[in-house]
Write an enzyme that holds these catalytic residues in place. Structure first.
Site, PDB file in Angstrom:
ATOM      1  N   ASN A   1       0.842  -1.193   0.000  1.00 55.31           N
ATOM      2  CA  ASN A   1       0.000   0.000   0.000  1.00 55.31           C
ATOM      3  C   ASN A   1       0.882   1.248   0.000  1.00 55.31           C
ATOM      4  O   ASN A   1       1.965   1.265   0.582  1.00 55.31           O
ATOM      5  CB  ASN A   1      -1.006  -0.002   1.159  1.00 55.31           C
ATOM      6  CG  ASN A   1      -0.392  -0.099   2.535  1.00 55.31           C
ATOM      7  OD1 ASN A   1       0.600  -0.781   2.759  1.00 55.31           O
ATOM      8  ND2 ASN A   1      -1.004   0.586   3.495  1.00 55.31           N
TER       9      ASN A   1
ATOM     10  N   GLU B   1       0.212   5.208   0.737  1.00 51.95           N
ATOM     11  CA  GLU B   1      -0.726   6.242   1.175  1.00 51.95           C
ATOM     12  C   GLU B   1      -0.317   7.608   0.631  1.00 51.95           C
ATOM     13  O   GLU B   1       0.803   7.805   0.153  1.00 51.95           O
ATOM     14  CB  GLU B   1      -0.793   6.276   2.699  1.00 51.95           C
ATOM     15  CG  GLU B   1      -1.402   5.021   3.277  1.00 51.95           C
ATOM     16  CD  GLU B   1      -1.542   5.045   4.781  1.00 51.95           C
ATOM     17  OE1 GLU B   1      -2.209   4.142   5.302  1.00 51.95           O
ATOM     18  OE2 GLU B   1      -1.003   5.951   5.451  1.00 51.95           O
TER      19      GLU B   1
ATOM     20  N   CYS C   1      -4.055   0.685  -2.665  1.00 53.60           N
ATOM     21  CA  CYS C   1      -3.922  -0.515  -1.839  1.00 53.60           C
ATOM     22  C   CYS C   1      -2.874  -1.463  -2.420  1.00 53.60           C
ATOM     23  O   CYS C   1      -2.548  -1.408  -3.608  1.00 53.60           O
ATOM     24  CB  CYS C   1      -5.256  -1.241  -1.754  1.00 53.60           C
ATOM     25  SG  CYS C   1      -6.578  -0.264  -1.003  1.00 53.60           S
TER      26      CYS C   1
ATOM     27  N   GLU D   1      -3.044  -4.682  -3.058  1.00 54.68           N
ATOM     28  CA  GLU D   1      -3.526  -5.595  -4.094  1.00 54.68           C
ATOM     29  C   GLU D   1      -3.707  -4.892  -5.436  1.00 54.68           C
ATOM     30  O   GLU D   1      -3.447  -5.455  -6.493  1.00 54.68           O
ATOM     31  CB  GLU D   1      -4.795  -6.324  -3.662  1.00 54.68           C
ATOM     32  CG  GLU D   1      -5.866  -5.477  -3.051  1.00 54.68           C
ATOM     33  CD  GLU D   1      -5.783  -5.309  -1.540  1.00 54.68           C
ATOM     34  OE1 GLU D   1      -4.733  -4.864  -1.032  1.00 54.68           O
ATOM     35  OE2 GLU D   1      -6.777  -5.590  -0.865  1.00 54.68           O
TER      36      GLU D   1
ATOM     37  N   CYS E   1     -10.545  -4.435   0.073  1.00 55.95           N
ATOM     38  CA  CYS E   1     -11.627  -3.453   0.165  1.00 55.95           C
ATOM     39  C   CYS E   1     -12.522  -3.562  -1.084  1.00 55.95           C
ATOM     40  O   CYS E   1     -12.199  -4.289  -2.032  1.00 55.95           O
ATOM     41  CB  CYS E   1     -11.055  -2.042   0.303  1.00 55.95           C
ATOM     42  SG  CYS E   1     -10.314  -1.386  -1.214  1.00 55.95           S
TER      43      CYS E   1
ATOM     44  N   CYS F   1     -10.803  -2.652  -4.438  1.00 60.98           N
ATOM     45  CA  CYS F   1      -9.899  -3.710  -4.890  1.00 60.98           C
ATOM     46  C   CYS F   1     -10.677  -4.907  -5.426  1.00 60.98           C
ATOM     47  O   CYS F   1     -10.307  -5.493  -6.447  1.00 60.98           O
ATOM     48  CB  CYS F   1      -8.977  -4.140  -3.756  1.00 60.98           C
ATOM     49  SG  CYS F   1      -7.744  -2.885  -3.356  1.00 60.98           S
TER      50      CYS F   1
END
Length: 131
Positions: A42, A44, A53, A55, A87, A90
């Site tokens: 990830n 940010e 993210c 993935e 999430c 994703c």
């Protein structure tokens, strides 16, 4: 590659995470049927909506290298005691390429649970929905 080896790759990818705001490091490892693995972490951003993210990082790396099919298993490792499931964003992005993808949700101890992406996103919207 075994599930345990794929999980280990995801756990290692947490070390590259850039998570100064949530302090929740996530790593991912996407396995293809020929044994190729695409990894991600990830990343940010101060503008929170720009965060990506782990993935989706792995997914974008695979696509950017011409791999849009043959994905079999994705391991996602978080930095908490809970299992790290993808999430909604994703799930949608993954569904575009691999609705039957096997997902391994990993906790910080390397334990994991599994589900198919179609279980995680029932009645998903994908390319066949536009025909």
């Amino acid at each position: 590659m075994t599930d345990k080896e794929l999980v280990q790759r995801a756990l290692e990818m947490r070390n590259f995470s850039y998570a100064p705001y949530s302090h929740f490091a996530v790593g991912a490892a996407l396995l293809c049927e020929d044994g190729t693995v695409f990894t991600g972490c990830n990343v940010e951003n101060a503008a929170y909506g720009s965060t990506i993210c782990a993935e989706r990082t792995a997914l974008v790396k695979a696509v950017s290298e011409g791999r849009t099919t043959g994905w079999t298993t994705l391991a996602i490792a978080g930095s908490g005691a809970d299992f790290c499931w993808p999430c909604g964003a994703c799930r949608q992005m993954l569904y575009e390429f691999a609705p039957q993808l096997r997902v391994l949700a990993v906790n910080e101890h390397g334990q994991f649970q599994q589900a198919s992406l179609s279980e995680l996103l029932p009645m998903g919207f994908g390319p066949s929905s536009l025909k």
